[in-house]
Design a protein around this motif. Structure first.
Motif, mmCIF file in Angstrom:
data_model
loop_
_atom_site.group_PDB
_atom_site.id
_atom_site.type_symbol
_atom_site.label_atom_id
_atom_site.label_comp_id
_atom_site.label_asym_id
_atom_site.label_seq_id
_atom_site.Cartn_x
_atom_site.Cartn_y
_atom_site.Cartn_z
ATOM 1 N N ILE A 51 -3.678 7.021 40.865
ATOM 2 C CA ILE A 51 -4.505 6.119 41.683
ATOM 3 C C ILE A 51 -4.899 4.887 40.881
ATOM 4 O O ILE A 51 -4.827 3.759 41.379
ATOM 5 C CB ILE A 51 -5.732 6.864 42.238
ATOM 6 C CG1 ILE A 51 -5.284 7.913 43.264
ATOM 7 C CG2 ILE A 51 -6.734 5.893 42.861
ATOM 8 C CD1 ILE A 51 -6.388 8.829 43.754
ATOM 9 N N ASP A 52 -5.292 5.079 39.627
ATOM 10 C CA ASP A 52 -5.658 3.936 38.788
ATOM 11 C C ASP A 52 -4.463 3.008 38.554
ATOM 12 O O ASP A 52 -4.608 1.788 38.547
ATOM 13 C CB ASP A 52 -6.236 4.416 37.457
ATOM 14 C CG ASP A 52 -7.604 5.060 37.622
ATOM 15 O OD1 ASP A 52 -8.234 4.887 38.699
ATOM 16 O OD2 ASP A 52 -8.048 5.746 36.679
ATOM 17 N N LYS A 53 -3.288 3.587 38.399
ATOM 18 C CA LYS A 53 -2.082 2.778 38.219
ATOM 19 C C LYS A 53 -1.775 1.987 39.493
ATOM 20 O O LYS A 53 -1.403 0.817 39.426
ATOM 21 C CB LYS A 53 -0.897 3.678 37.846
ATOM 22 C CG LYS A 53 0.338 2.922 37.442
ATOM 23 C CD LYS A 53 1.400 3.874 36.926
ATOM 24 C CE LYS A 53 2.607 3.138 36.419
ATOM 25 N NZ LYS A 53 3.633 4.070 35.901
ATOM 26 N N LEU A 75 4.164 -3.325 33.651
ATOM 27 C CA LEU A 75 3.825 -1.918 33.409
ATOM 28 C C LEU A 75 4.577 -1.372 32.199
ATOM 29 O O LEU A 75 4.010 -0.614 31.399
ATOM 30 C CB LEU A 75 4.115 -1.076 34.651
ATOM 31 C CG LEU A 75 3.220 -1.322 35.859
ATOM 32 C CD1 LEU A 75 3.668 -0.463 37.042
ATOM 33 C CD2 LEU A 75 1.754 -1.057 35.526
ATOM 34 N N ARG A 76 5.840 -1.760 32.057
ATOM 35 C CA ARG A 76 6.615 -1.300 30.888
ATOM 36 C C ARG A 76 6.045 -1.884 29.597
ATOM 37 O O ARG A 76 5.945 -1.196 28.577
ATOM 38 C CB ARG A 76 8.086 -1.680 31.034
ATOM 39 C CG ARG A 76 8.816 -0.868 32.085
ATOM 40 C CD ARG A 76 10.239 -1.396 32.274
ATOM 41 N NE ARG A 76 10.831 -0.888 33.476
ATOM 42 C CZ ARG A 76 11.704 0.119 33.499
ATOM 43 N NH1 ARG A 76 12.041 0.712 32.379
ATOM 44 N NH2 ARG A 76 12.205 0.528 34.632
ATOM 45 N N MET A 77 5.679 -3.166 29.635
ATOM 46 C CA MET A 77 5.082 -3.786 28.455
ATOM 47 C C MET A 77 3.746 -3.143 28.123
ATOM 48 O O MET A 77 3.445 -2.896 26.955
ATOM 49 C CB MET A 77 4.922 -5.291 28.681
ATOM 50 C CG MET A 77 6.231 -6.035 28.634
ATOM 51 S SD MET A 77 6.144 -7.798 29.047
ATOM 52 C CE MET A 77 4.723 -8.369 28.214
ATOM 53 N N LYS A 78 2.945 -2.855 29.139
ATOM 54 C CA LYS A 78 1.651 -2.206 28.926
ATOM 55 C C LYS A 78 1.835 -0.838 28.283
ATOM 56 O O LYS A 78 1.109 -0.465 27.364
ATOM 57 C CB LYS A 78 0.896 -2.081 30.244
ATOM 58 C CG LYS A 78 -0.483 -1.457 30.115
ATOM 59 C CD LYS A 78 -1.140 -1.307 31.466
ATOM 60 C CE LYS A 78 -2.521 -0.708 31.394
ATOM 61 N NZ LYS A 78 -2.687 0.451 30.536
ATOM 62 N N GLU A 79 2.828 -0.097 28.749
ATOM 63 C CA GLU A 79 3.112 1.218 28.180
ATOM 64 C C GLU A 79 3.514 1.097 26.707
ATOM 65 O O GLU A 79 3.061 1.871 25.863
ATOM 66 C CB GLU A 79 4.225 1.898 28.976
ATOM 67 C CG GLU A 79 4.488 3.327 28.576
ATOM 68 C CD GLU A 79 5.528 3.973 29.475
ATOM 69 O OE1 GLU A 79 6.517 4.486 28.914
ATOM 70 O OE2 GLU A 79 5.360 3.962 30.702
ATOM 71 N N SER A 80 4.347 0.091 26.397
ATOM 72 C CA SER A 80 4.758 -0.137 25.005
ATOM 73 C C SER A 80 3.563 -0.499 24.133
ATOM 74 O O SER A 80 3.419 0.009 23.021
ATOM 75 C CB SER A 80 5.799 -1.251 24.922
ATOM 76 O OG SER A 80 6.999 -0.843 25.508
ATOM 77 N N MET A 84 2.052 1.521 20.941
ATOM 78 C CA MET A 84 1.894 0.881 19.637
ATOM 79 C C MET A 84 0.444 0.944 19.161
ATOM 80 O O MET A 84 0.181 1.188 17.983
ATOM 81 C CB MET A 84 2.373 -0.570 19.687
ATOM 82 C CG MET A 84 3.875 -0.695 19.698
ATOM 83 S SD MET A 84 4.450 -2.392 19.534
ATOM 84 C CE MET A 84 4.420 -2.902 21.244
ATOM 85 N N GLU A 85 -0.508 0.758 20.076
ATOM 86 C CA GLU A 85 -1.917 0.850 19.701
ATOM 87 C C GLU A 85 -2.269 2.256 19.231
ATOM 88 O O GLU A 85 -3.021 2.427 18.271
ATOM 89 C CB GLU A 85 -2.810 0.440 20.873
ATOM 90 C CG GLU A 85 -2.828 -1.054 21.108
ATOM 91 C CD GLU A 85 -3.646 -1.457 22.322
ATOM 92 O OE1 GLU A 85 -3.979 -0.584 23.162
ATOM 93 O OE2 GLU A 85 -3.944 -2.660 22.438
ATOM 94 N N LYS A 86 -1.696 3.257 19.887
ATOM 95 C CA LYS A 86 -1.929 4.644 19.474
ATOM 96 C C LYS A 86 -1.348 4.877 18.079
ATOM 97 O O LYS A 86 -1.991 5.488 17.223
ATOM 98 C CB LYS A 86 -1.308 5.602 20.490
ATOM 99 C CG LYS A 86 -1.550 7.050 20.183
ATOM 100 C CD LYS A 86 -0.940 7.942 21.245
ATOM 101 C CE LYS A 86 -1.162 9.402 20.885
ATOM 102 N NZ LYS A 86 -0.526 10.312 21.831
#
Length: 125
Positions: A51-53, A75-80, A84-86
């Motif tokens: 739902i948030d997505k 969305l793909r860039m956000k996932e990347s 990377m932040e993790k």
């Protein structure tokens, strides 16, 4: 209370919550923007994460005028970036642990760069 990733919402409920047509949700699924879980009877079940997505997708399309191809790229860039932040957080934690450690573990060498030409190397004895 349900877990954030637990698929519990039917398509009709999600459509009602977000004030969109169920066909919009089906189109997002066809475009691989979302991937709801399926029950044994093949009924789509959405989690709060889904739902948030979808809310993010709606914001990008409605408020910012991004088309679905652009949404997919974002969305793909956000996932990347999230991955990377993790990884950066994990590496920072490991670095902090190494800095707080009074000794260097025998299986590792600590290399500190003092200047362009000097290094301190600890070797295993």
């Amino acid at each position: 209370m349900h877990h954030y990733d637990e698929p519990v919402y039917l398509i009709s409920i999600v459509a009602k919550i977000l004030d969109i047509h169920p066909q919009t949700l089906r189109q997002y699924e066809r475009e691989n923007l979302i991937c709801p879980s399926r029950s044994d009877g093949r009924i789509r079940l959405y989690s709060q994460r889904d739902i948030d997505k979808i809310k993010l997708i709606l914001r990008l399309t409605r408020e910012l005028g991004v088309n679905l191809a652009g949404v997919d790229i974002i969305l793909r860039m956000k996932e990347s970036v999230d991955l990377m932040e993790k990884e950066i957080a994990e590496l920072r934690h490991q670095l902090q642990v190494a800095k707080e450690s009074p000794t260097v573990s025998p299986d590792k060498a600590l290399v500190t760069k003092k200047s362009i030409y000097e290094m301190i190397i600890f070797e295993q004895k």
